[in-house]
Design a protein around this motif. Structure first.
Motif, mmCIF file in Angstrom:
data_model
loop_
_atom_site.group_PDB
_atom_site.id
_atom_site.type_symbol
_atom_site.label_atom_id
_atom_site.label_comp_id
_atom_site.label_asym_id
_atom_site.label_seq_id
_atom_site.Cartn_x
_atom_site.Cartn_y
_atom_site.Cartn_z
ATOM 1 N N ASN A 245 0.820 -1.197 0.000
ATOM 2 C CA ASN A 245 0.000 0.000 0.000
ATOM 3 C C ASN A 245 0.864 1.263 0.000
ATOM 4 O OD1 ASN A 245 -2.321 -1.536 0.005
ATOM 5 N ND2 ASN A 245 -2.484 -1.538 2.269
ATOM 6 N N TYR A 248 2.008 1.603 -3.509
ATOM 7 C CA TYR A 248 0.914 2.110 -4.341
ATOM 8 C C TYR A 248 0.682 3.589 -4.085
ATOM 9 C CZ TYR A 248 -0.560 -2.536 -5.888
ATOM 10 O OH TYR A 248 -0.629 -3.766 -6.472
ATOM 11 N N TYR A 252 0.943 6.504 -6.776
ATOM 12 C CA TYR A 252 -0.210 7.348 -7.073
ATOM 13 C C TYR A 252 0.118 8.822 -6.927
ATOM 14 C CZ TYR A 252 -4.943 9.228 -6.810
ATOM 15 O OH TYR A 252 -6.072 9.967 -7.028
ATOM 16 N N PHE A 259 -1.338 5.529 -12.431
ATOM 17 C CA PHE A 259 -1.737 4.600 -11.363
ATOM 18 C C PHE A 259 -3.156 4.108 -11.588
ATOM 19 C CE2 PHE A 259 -3.481 3.722 -7.124
ATOM 20 C CZ PHE A 259 -2.587 2.741 -6.713
ATOM 21 N N TYR A 262 -3.029 1.583 -14.399
ATOM 22 C CA TYR A 262 -2.436 0.307 -13.961
ATOM 23 C C TYR A 262 -3.435 -0.509 -13.142
ATOM 24 C CZ TYR A 262 0.649 -2.981 -11.579
ATOM 25 O OH TYR A 262 1.197 -4.138 -11.087
ATOM 26 N N ARG A 263 -4.160 0.173 -12.237
ATOM 27 C CA ARG A 263 -5.133 -0.534 -11.427
ATOM 28 C C ARG A 263 -6.277 -1.068 -12.276
ATOM 29 N NH1 ARG A 263 -4.862 0.084 -5.906
ATOM 30 N NH2 ARG A 263 -6.413 -1.589 -5.987
ATOM 31 N N SER A 264 -6.653 -0.311 -13.317
ATOM 32 C CA SER A 264 -7.709 -0.778 -14.222
ATOM 33 C C SER A 264 -7.255 -2.006 -14.984
ATOM 34 C CB SER A 264 -8.094 0.339 -15.194
ATOM 35 O OG SER A 264 -8.642 1.430 -14.503
ATOM 36 N N GLU A 266 -5.122 -4.253 -13.980
ATOM 37 C CA GLU A 266 -5.164 -5.371 -13.034
ATOM 38 C C GLU A 266 -6.585 -5.876 -12.859
ATOM 39 O OE1 GLU A 266 -3.412 -4.070 -9.404
ATOM 40 O OE2 GLU A 266 -1.460 -4.963 -9.889
ATOM 41 N N ALA A 267 -7.546 -4.954 -12.784
ATOM 42 C CA ALA A 267 -8.944 -5.357 -12.619
ATOM 43 C C ALA A 267 -9.418 -6.112 -13.853
ATOM 44 C CB ALA A 267 -9.809 -4.120 -12.382
#
Length: 296
Positions: A245, A248, A252, A259, A262-264, A266-267
């Motif tokens: 965290n 991250y 961010y 960021f 990247y998170r999208s 991964e989802a």
């Protein structure tokens, strides 16, 4: 003159033979001799408790008599005796004793000869057998403490012989055999078998109890070890998550747009990993922001 001389020689020879027959006696090394004067014992030649003195000996007077006894150990054999042990089991005991004439003077006064000694010793032997063996269990007589029992019987017979002044010493007592009467053998063997089975069951029960204790201790150790391992893994996982965290958050703060992208990604990877996922979403959903041709 020559004839007279011959007669004298013959007379001397006869007198010498008479003297030798009345005054001299021989004692074998295996014997001890008792000299009697008018029936009263006065001297012992070659006794067992002194230095050996066998050979030719001379009496003090021609009217003395010589009685010889064995210097070796003698056997006292009695008939098999039926003994009742302390557990009320009957046994047929065959035993014998060995003794020696320790005091020939007293021996002669008390019993005269070996036959008389055995007649006196046999009741002592039988009584001692019954008294000693009657005070212990049959198992001890058959296969237990037989050596100690034989010593106790020997001492008991010795005590009675000494109190009676027999002039003998009991060297040892041996039990040839100690058997059950035929009518009792099967019952006793069954009881002994039952006792052995009970002992075996007790040993097995103790072993099983100990095994349960060992297994319970092992299971407790496993639970404690696993709990400690889970606790440590949870601590490490929490530290890893916190570190992640932090990473991250740092990423961010440096580039929020990248960021979010990247998170999208991964989802998308997690949601569409098997290629067969069906999703019902509004076309303008934020989930597919990066699938549209323009940015919002």
């Amino acid at each position: 003159m020559g004839r007279l001389f011959s007669i004298l020689i013959i007379l001397v020879a006869i007198l010498g033979a008479v003297f030798a027959s009345t005054m001299l006696f021989s004692v074998d090394q295996r014997e001890q001799a008792l000299i009697l004067r008018f029936g009263e014992p006065i001297k012992v030649v070659n006794p067992w408790d002194a230095e050996e003195d066998p050979g030719l000996h001379m009496k003090a007077f021609p009217w003395e008599d010589v009685v010889k006894f064995d210097r070796r150990n003698l056997m006292l054999d009695i008939p098999p005796q039926e003994i009742t042990a302390s557990d009320q089991e009957r046994l047929i005991v065959d035993a014998f004793a060995r003794y020696r004439i320790s005091d020939p003077l007293q021996f002669y006064k008390a019993v005269r000869d070996v036959r008389g000694a055995q007649a006196r010793l046999a009741p002592f032997m039988e009584a001692s057998l019954r008294r000693v063996l009657g005070g212990v269990k049959s198992n001890d007589i058959v296969s237990g403490h037989r050596a100690e029992l034989m010593i106790a019987i020997r001492d008991a017979v010795n005590t009675q012989a000494a109190e009676s002044n027999l002039g003998v010493e009991i060297i040892d007592v041996k039990i040839r055999r100690a058997d059950l009467p035929e009518q009792n053998a099967e019952k006793v063997f069954s009881r002994m078998q039952s006792e052995r089975q009970q002992a075996a069951s007790l040993i097995r029960a103790e072993g099983e109890e100990k095994a349960r204790t060992v297994r319970a201790e092992a299971a407790r150790t496993v639970r404690v070890t696993l709990a400690k391992a889970k606790e440590k893994s949870s601590i490490l996982r929490g530290a890893g998550d916190a570190r992640r965290n932090d990473i991250y958050a740092a990423a961010y703060s440096k580039d929020p747009e990248f960021f979010a992208f990247y998170r999208s990604m991964e989802a998308y990877e997690k949601a569409l990993i098997d290629g067969k996922t069906s999703m019902v979403l509004s076309p303008d959903s934020d989930f597919f922001t990066y699938f549209s041709s323009k940015k919002k």
